[in-house]
Design an enzyme around this catalytic site. Structure first.
Site, mmCIF file in Angstrom:
data_model
loop_
_atom_site.group_PDB
_atom_site.id
_atom_site.type_symbol
_atom_site.label_atom_id
_atom_site.label_comp_id
_atom_site.label_asym_id
_atom_site.label_seq_id
_atom_site.Cartn_x
_atom_site.Cartn_y
_atom_site.Cartn_z
ATOM 1 N N HIS A 164 -4.943 8.582 0.243
ATOM 2 C CA HIS A 164 -4.602 8.875 1.640
ATOM 3 C C HIS A 164 -3.109 9.121 1.761
ATOM 4 O O HIS A 164 -2.282 8.283 1.385
ATOM 5 C CB HIS A 164 -5.042 7.718 2.539
ATOM 6 N N GLU A 167 -0.202 6.756 3.102
ATOM 7 C CA GLU A 167 -0.102 5.390 2.572
ATOM 8 C C GLU A 167 0.905 5.368 1.424
ATOM 9 O O GLU A 167 0.560 5.167 0.256
ATOM 10 C CB GLU A 167 -1.507 4.912 2.176
ATOM 11 N N HIS A 291 -4.472 1.356 -1.491
ATOM 12 C CA HIS A 291 -4.367 1.942 -0.154
ATOM 13 C C HIS A 291 -3.451 1.041 0.667
ATOM 14 O O HIS A 291 -2.975 0.014 0.189
ATOM 15 C CB HIS A 291 -5.756 1.987 0.508
ATOM 16 N N GLU A 365 -5.886 -3.000 -0.257
ATOM 17 C CA GLU A 365 -5.123 -2.553 0.908
ATOM 18 C C GLU A 365 -3.820 -3.345 0.909
ATOM 19 O O GLU A 365 -3.808 -4.548 1.145
ATOM 20 C CB GLU A 365 -5.904 -2.818 2.201
#
Ligand SMILES: [Zn+2]
Length: 435
Positions: A164, A167, A291, A365
């Site tokens: 992504h 990020e 991420h 994350e």
């Protein structure tokens, strides 16, 4: 024809947007809006493939494309524009000397860094071009191993970042892992042992086109830069992998303008295809896809909230990694099954890696924990500390992969050693020998 049509629909959309009270600015990039949670649930908006940003104080925040805005408006959903709260155009904590992206790496800056590492550690590091993005940028991997020039059939571990685009911190953590392994190889017997017994593959930027777009055009961009048939841009490449691709329209969207658009077919995008070809060419035994944000360690399944056949093992590894991270400076990373802890996602990297090879596969994350602590915007001064807190967990997973023989299911390879795939995993193109 297509351009004419998309131009016409863009003009209609612009007219619609101009009519929405409170929306003073919106082009192809859209706005961040919030919706009352009760309203959100009552209208079933969780199933519309919207790009959910967070939930806070009874409101759901969404990164809304112009098409999303128009359909919310048409459906008379009350929403508030929140874009300004998210400081979208200027990033704090970035030093002007580093250009628009400060100490964070662009594609070119990454290439320079990787070539330097390769030059300084010729026995241990090799830059491999996995493929090219849609806009013809190289997708680079750094292979780290003792006798790196030789394919030794050692257990391979994959660390990937930047599926992504926005990020940015997810580029830095795997890159710094590579630097750390190379710079400490000589002085640390433990690192020497890990590197000699494995192949560590680091792909810091899976989505270079999207990343460049976030640096130069729109900091909130998420997808790649595919020009879609309806005139919109981008496929969410973390919904484009081949395991249970398009399982439902909740965990990904069939709508091209959606921020979780899954593409026209599994592996339709060169970026996911590059990762797939690498993955199929080696004996991968573990992986982490980085991420941001929210401080979570997620394991499959993502496409349904149900356990895999190795739920206890995945939970134990995730729990150990969470503990190792917390031990560094107290940062808490929650861990759990992706669909349980977050929301369902189909066609993502780790469901595919687990579905294909049955290996421990995690989405991490990275910080911060929420948007009030910066959301997608990490201070460049925080990069090193975020890497440091993840380092023991990454080393642990490398050690785990080395010590646990690959769970290569018998259905996975035929007698000649080629992959055979069960239904649902997706079409496999030519496999490179040693990409
Ligand atoms: Zn992400």
């Amino acid at each position: 024809m297509r351009i004419m049509k998309s131009l016409a629909s863009a003009l209609i959309l612009a007219a619609v947007l101009a009519a929405i009270p409170g929306i003073t600015w919106a082009d192809e990039n859209g706005e961040i809006v919030s919706i009352n949670k009760r309203e959100f649930l009552a209208r079933g908006l969780g199933r519309k493939g919207l790009d959910l940003l967070m939930e806070r104080n009874g409101r759901i925040y969404i990164v809304a494309s112009p098409a999303d805005l128009a359909s919310l408006f048409a459906a008379q959903v009350p929403f508030s524009r929140e874009t300004d709260r998210f400081f979208p155009f200027e990033q704090a904590g970035i030093s002007p000397a580093g250009g628009l992206n400060g100490a964070f790496h662009s594609t070119l800056e990454l290439e320079t860094e990787l070539r330097t590492l390769e030059r300084d550690h010729p026995q241990l590091a090799r830059v491999v071009e996995l493929g090219e993005s849609l806009e013809k940028r190289k997708i680079y991997a750094l292979k780290i191993s003792g006798n790196v020039a030789v394919a030794e059939n050692e257990p391979a571990i994959l660390f990937a970042g930047c599926h992504h685009a926005r990020e940015w911190i997810s580029v830095e953590v795997p890159l710094l892992l590579g630097k750390h392994l190379l710079e400490n190889y000589a002085g640390s017997p433990a690192i020497q042992d890990l590197v000699n017994r494995s192949e560590i593959w680091i792909v810091p930027i899976v989505n270079p086109d999207g990343l460049e777009y976030t640096i130069h055009a729109y900091r909130y961009w998420r997808k790649n830069r595919r020009f879609n048939a309806d005139g919109s841009y981008g496929v969410d490449i973390n919904r484009n992998y081949g395991y249970q691709w398009g399982y439902d329209n909740i965990g990904s969207s069939p709508e091209p303008a959606s921020d979780v658009y899954r593409g026209t077919a599994p592996f339709s995008e060169p970026e996911t295809d590059a990762v797939r070809r690498l993955f199929l060419s080696r004996s991968f035994r573990a992986m982490i896809s980085f991420h941001s944000f929210s401080q979570d360690i997620l394991y499959p399944w993502g496409y349904i909230n149900a356990p895999t056949s190795k739920d206890a093992e995945l939970e134990a590894i995730a729990g150990t990694m969470s503990g190792l991270i917390a031990a560094v400076r107290g940062t808490v990373y929650a861990y759990g099954r992706a669909a349980g802890l977050l929301y369902t996602t189909n066609g993502d990297t780790v469901d595919w890696a687990f579905g294909l090879a049955g290996i421990p596969a995690f989405t991490i994350e990275l910080p911060p924990v929420d948007v009030d602590h910066g959301g997608f915007f990490n201070d460049e001064a925080a990069i090193d500390a975020i890497f440091r807190e993840n380092l023991p967990a990454m080393l642990y997973l490398i050690g785990y992969a080395v010590q646990h023989p690959a769970p290569q299911a018998s259905w996975l390879r035929d007698k000649a050693g080629r992959f055979r795939l069960p239904p649902g995993i997706g079409f496999i193109r030519k496999i490179d020998k040693d990409p």
